[in-house]
Scaffold this motif. Structure first.
Motif, PDB file in Angstrom:
ATOM      1  N   VAL A 223      33.773  42.609  39.624  1.00  0.00           N
ATOM      2  CA  VAL A 223      32.659  43.441  40.082  1.00  0.00           C
ATOM      3  C   VAL A 223      31.731  42.594  40.952  1.00  0.00           C
ATOM      4  CG1 VAL A 223      30.550  44.626  39.324  1.00  0.00           C
ATOM      5  CG2 VAL A 223      32.716  45.020  38.121  1.00  0.00           C
ATOM      6  N   GLU A 224      31.361  43.112  42.096  1.00  0.00           N
ATOM      7  CA  GLU A 224      30.420  42.409  42.975  1.00  0.00           C
ATOM      8  C   GLU A 224      29.185  43.269  43.172  1.00  0.00           C
ATOM      9  OE1 GLU A 224      30.068  40.373  47.433  1.00  0.00           O
ATOM     10  OE2 GLU A 224      31.896  41.443  46.832  1.00  0.00           O
ATOM     11  N   MET A 225      28.014  42.650  43.010  1.00  0.00           N
ATOM     12  CA  MET A 225      26.756  43.348  43.200  1.00  0.00           C
ATOM     13  C   MET A 225      26.188  43.028  44.590  1.00  0.00           C
ATOM     14  SD  MET A 225      26.688  44.836  40.285  1.00  0.00           S
ATOM     15  CE  MET A 225      25.038  45.535  40.090  1.00  0.00           C
ATOM     16  N   GLU A 226      25.217  43.807  45.027  1.00  0.00           N
ATOM     17  CA  GLU A 226      24.656  43.638  46.365  1.00  0.00           C
ATOM     18  C   GLU A 226      23.996  42.279  46.567  1.00  0.00           C
ATOM     19  OE1 GLU A 226      22.060  46.905  47.121  1.00  0.00           O
ATOM     20  OE2 GLU A 226      23.688  48.253  47.724  1.00  0.00           O
ATOM     21  N   ASP A 227      23.526  41.679  45.468  1.00  0.00           N
ATOM     22  CA  ASP A 227      22.867  40.383  45.600  1.00  0.00           C
ATOM     23  C   ASP A 227      23.854  39.220  45.619  1.00  0.00           C
ATOM     24  OD1 ASP A 227      23.721  40.247  42.993  1.00  0.00           O
ATOM     25  OD2 ASP A 227      21.721  40.231  42.096  1.00  0.00           O
ATOM     26  N   GLY A 228      25.157  39.541  45.635  1.00  0.00           N
ATOM     27  CA  GLY A 228      26.175  38.503  45.732  1.00  0.00           C
ATOM     28  C   GLY A 228      26.751  38.039  44.403  1.00  0.00           C
ATOM     29  N   ARG A 229      26.131  38.402  43.305  1.00  0.00           N
ATOM     30  CA  ARG A 229      26.665  38.009  42.003  1.00  0.00           C
ATOM     31  C   ARG A 229      27.984  38.715  41.740  1.00  0.00           C
ATOM     32  NH1 ARG A 229      23.093  39.749  37.662  1.00  0.00           N
ATOM     33  NH2 ARG A 229      22.665  41.457  39.107  1.00  0.00           N
ATOM     34  N   THR A 230      28.894  38.007  41.072  1.00  0.00           N
ATOM     35  CA  THR A 230      30.184  38.601  40.717  1.00  0.00           C
ATOM     36  C   THR A 230      30.426  38.441  39.221  1.00  0.00           C
ATOM     37  OG1 THR A 230      31.407  36.548  41.153  1.00  0.00           O
ATOM     38  CG2 THR A 230      31.188  38.125  42.983  1.00  0.00           C
ATOM     39  N   PHE A 231      31.136  39.398  38.653  1.00  0.00           N
ATOM     40  CA  PHE A 231      31.457  39.397  37.230  1.00  0.00           C
ATOM     41  C   PHE A 231      32.911  39.836  37.075  1.00  0.00           C
ATOM     42  CE2 PHE A 231      27.037  40.323  37.902  1.00  0.00           C
ATOM     43  CZ  PHE A 231      26.375  39.512  36.987  1.00  0.00           C
ATOM     44  N   SER A 232      33.594  39.250  36.105  1.00  0.00           N
ATOM     45  CA  SER A 232      34.995  39.610  35.906  1.00  0.00           C
ATOM     46  C   SER A 232      35.252  39.930  34.442  1.00  0.00           C
ATOM     47  CB  SER A 232      35.920  38.472  36.360  1.00  0.00           C
ATOM     48  OG  SER A 232      35.691  37.305  35.594  1.00  0.00           O
ATOM     49  N   GLY A 233      36.328  40.658  34.216  1.00  0.00           N
ATOM     50  CA  GLY A 233      36.707  41.006  32.854  1.00  0.00           C
ATOM     51  C   GLY A 233      38.194  41.258  32.778  1.00  0.00           C
ATOM     52  N   LEU A 234      38.772  41.003  31.621  1.00  0.00           N
ATOM     53  CA  LEU A 234      40.186  41.263  31.387  1.00  0.00           C
ATOM     54  C   LEU A 234      40.339  42.453  30.458  1.00  0.00           C
ATOM     55  CD1 LEU A 234      41.632  37.674  30.818  1.00  0.00           C
ATOM     56  CD2 LEU A 234      41.897  39.110  32.850  1.00  0.00           C
ATOM     57  N   GLY A 235      41.349  43.244  30.710  1.00  0.00           N
ATOM     58  CA  GLY A 235      41.652  44.375  29.837  1.00  0.00           C
ATOM     59  C   GLY A 235      43.132  44.402  29.526  1.00  0.00           C
ATOM     60  N   ASP A 236      43.461  44.673  28.273  1.00  0.00           N
ATOM     61  CA  ASP A 236      44.873  44.778  27.906  1.00  0.00           C
ATOM     62  C   ASP A 236      45.106  46.100  27.191  1.00  0.00           C
ATOM     63  OD1 ASP A 236      45.202  44.153  24.672  1.00  0.00           O
ATOM     64  OD2 ASP A 236      43.409  43.281  25.567  1.00  0.00           O
ATOM     65  N   ALA A 237      46.330  46.562  27.243  1.00  0.00           N
ATOM     66  CA  ALA A 237      46.697  47.798  26.554  1.00  0.00           C
ATOM     67  C   ALA A 237      48.174  47.745  26.224  1.00  0.00           C
ATOM     68  CB  ALA A 237      46.392  49.011  27.429  1.00  0.00           C
ATOM     69  N   ASN A 238      48.499  48.112  25.006  1.00  0.00           N
ATOM     70  CA  ASN A 238      49.897  48.215  24.577  1.00  0.00           C
ATOM     71  C   ASN A 238      49.992  49.327  23.551  1.00  0.00           C
ATOM     72  OD1 ASN A 238      49.378  47.094  21.859  1.00  0.00           O
ATOM     73  ND2 ASN A 238      49.053  45.168  22.944  1.00  0.00           N
ATOM     74  N   PRO A 239      51.189  49.735  23.186  1.00  0.00           N
ATOM     75  CA  PRO A 239      51.324  50.864  22.255  1.00  0.00           C
ATOM     76  C   PRO A 239      50.640  50.648  20.913  1.00  0.00           C
ATOM     77  CG  PRO A 239      53.412  50.444  23.355  1.00  0.00           C
ATOM     78  CD  PRO A 239      52.503  49.293  23.702  1.00  0.00           C
ATOM     79  N   GLN A 240      50.339  49.406  20.551  1.00  0.00           N
ATOM     80  CA  GLN A 240      49.699  49.136  19.266  1.00  0.00           C
ATOM     81  C   GLN A 240      48.173  49.271  19.316  1.00  0.00           C
ATOM     82  OE1 GLN A 240      52.432  46.979  20.328  1.00  0.00           O
ATOM     83  NE2 GLN A 240      53.480  48.562  19.130  1.00  0.00           N
ATOM     84  N   ASN A 241      47.558  49.204  20.500  1.00  0.00           N
ATOM     85  CA  ASN A 241      46.100  49.282  20.532  1.00  0.00           C
ATOM     86  C   ASN A 241      45.570  50.453  21.352  1.00  0.00           C
ATOM     87  OD1 ASN A 241      46.180  48.474  23.241  1.00  0.00           O
ATOM     88  ND2 ASN A 241      45.522  46.377  22.823  1.00  0.00           N
ATOM     89  N   VAL A 242      46.431  51.448  21.581  1.00  0.00           N
ATOM     90  CA  VAL A 242      45.977  52.697  22.194  1.00  0.00           C
ATOM     91  C   VAL A 242      46.542  53.855  21.383  1.00  0.00           C
ATOM     92  CG1 VAL A 242      45.943  51.670  24.505  1.00  0.00           C
ATOM     93  CG2 VAL A 242      47.960  52.946  23.759  1.00  0.00           C
ATOM     94  N   GLY A 243      45.954  55.020  21.562  1.00  0.00           N
ATOM     95  CA  GLY A 243      46.464  56.209  20.899  1.00  0.00           C
ATOM     96  C   GLY A 243      47.791  56.640  21.501  1.00  0.00           C
ATOM     97  N   ARG A 244      48.517  57.426  20.768  1.00  0.00           N
ATOM     98  CA  ARG A 244      49.847  57.866  21.213  1.00  0.00           C
ATOM     99  C   ARG A 244      49.792  58.581  22.556  1.00  0.00           C
ATOM    100  NH1 ARG A 244      53.052  61.265  16.922  1.00  0.00           N
ATOM    101  NH2 ARG A 244      52.985  59.230  15.911  1.00  0.00           N
ATOM    102  N   SER A 245      48.747  59.395  22.764  1.00  0.00           N
ATOM    103  CA  SER A 245      48.660  60.145  24.018  1.00  0.00           C
ATOM    104  C   SER A 245      48.381  59.248  25.216  1.00  0.00           C
ATOM    105  CB  SER A 245      47.571  61.218  23.909  1.00  0.00           C
ATOM    106  OG  SER A 245      46.307  60.613  23.718  1.00  0.00           O
ATOM    107  N   ILE A 246      47.839  58.048  24.959  1.00  0.00           N
ATOM    108  CA  ILE A 246      47.516  57.118  26.044  1.00  0.00           C
ATOM    109  C   ILE A 246      48.676  56.165  26.327  1.00  0.00           C
ATOM    110  CG2 ILE A 246      45.866  55.349  26.811  1.00  0.00           C
ATOM    111  CD1 ILE A 246      44.696  58.102  26.548  1.00  0.00           C
ATOM    112  N   ALA A 247      49.611  56.036  25.389  1.00  0.00           N
ATOM    113  CA  ALA A 247      50.716  55.079  25.520  1.00  0.00           C
ATOM    114  C   ALA A 247      51.478  55.175  26.841  1.00  0.00           C
ATOM    115  CB  ALA A 247      51.671  55.221  24.341  1.00  0.00           C
ATOM    116  N   PRO A 248      51.677  56.373  27.414  1.00  0.00           N
ATOM    117  CA  PRO A 248      52.381  56.430  28.705  1.00  0.00           C
ATOM    118  C   PRO A 248      51.534  55.921  29.872  1.00  0.00           C
ATOM    119  CG  PRO A 248      52.566  58.506  27.505  1.00  0.00           C
ATOM    120  CD  PRO A 248      51.481  57.717  26.851  1.00  0.00           C
ATOM    121  N   HIS A 249      50.266  55.609  29.620  1.00  0.00           N
ATOM    122  CA  HIS A 249      49.350  55.232  30.703  1.00  0.00           C
ATOM    123  C   HIS A 249      48.724  53.866  30.431  1.00  0.00           C
ATOM    124  CE1 HIS A 249      49.855  59.486  31.544  1.00  0.00           C
ATOM    125  NE2 HIS A 249      49.361  59.759  30.346  1.00  0.00           N
TER     126      HIS A 249
END
Length: 201
Positions: free
Chosen positions: A54-80
């Motif tokens: 993420v970059e803000m107008e003042d030049g600062r940047t921020f980052s983040g990691l996201g993970d997803a697998n069938p064990q940490n999402v609901g069944r309906s989200i597993a295909p996505h």
């Protein structure tokens, strides 16, 4: 952060992704970029990993990691999985950018913050006829006022998580009216029933 984007469940506060994005725009969001670091496949346990920047107008940047697998999402989200990993990554980067410590609702099924999918799914609402006083359009229920936007957003998310892509329609049929017509008391009661036990203290 506007109150309509904050949800409190059993003493723990959560923020909606839409709220993080809204707040970031208000503070001068310039861009959000994402990168797929790992494609889900059998060898890695079907785990998708995405980095967001993420970059803000003042030049600062921020980052983040996201993970997803069938064990940490609901069944309906597993295909996505990739889409969910991206949403989680963006939520984490945006939380840092706008200085919000509350967990995003979209992260609720992350690891130890939620129960196993089947446990959460087993927490189904009671039939309408068993609803507690104030939920059937009674005078007490009407005094609660119309459902808040934050309650509506949370109910829709929980319905999809618990009942699949058509979860909202199924929940509305079960309740007997559109979610937008619930009172605040009714919405609160249904949120309590649908909230995974891992989101409680």
């Amino acid at each position: 952060m506007r109150e309509e984007f904050l949800i409190t469940r059993q003493g723990r506060q959560y923020v909606l992704f839409a709220g993080l994005l809204d707040e970031a725009h208000a503070r001068g969001l310039r861009s959000i970029e994402t990168e797929l670091l790992q494609v889900p496949e059998e060898a890695n346990g079907m785990t998708a990993i995405v980095r967001a920047r993420v970059e803000m107008e003042d030049g600062r940047t921020f980052s983040g990691l996201g993970d997803a697998n069938p064990q940490n999402v609901g069944r309906s989200i597993a295909p996505h999985l990739i889409r969910m990993a991206e949403t989680r990554a963006k939520a984490r980067a945006l939380r840092d950018a706008v200085n919000v410590g509350a967990t995003a609702l979209e992260e609720l099924t992350d690891g130890e913050e939620s129960p196993p999918v089947e446990e959460a799914r087993s927490r189904r609402p009671r039939p309408v006829e068993e609803a507690p006083p104030g939920e059937g359009g009674s005078e007490a229920g009407r005094r609660g006022g119309r459902v808040r936007r934050s309650q509506l957003e949370l109910l829709r998310t929980l319905a999809v998580e618990a009942r699949g892509e058509n979860g909202v329609e199924r929940l509305e049929r079960h309740i007997g009216k559109p979610l937008s017509e619930l009172t605040r008391e009714e919405a609160e009661a249904w949120i309590d029933r649908l909230t995974p036990a891992g989101g409680r203290e």
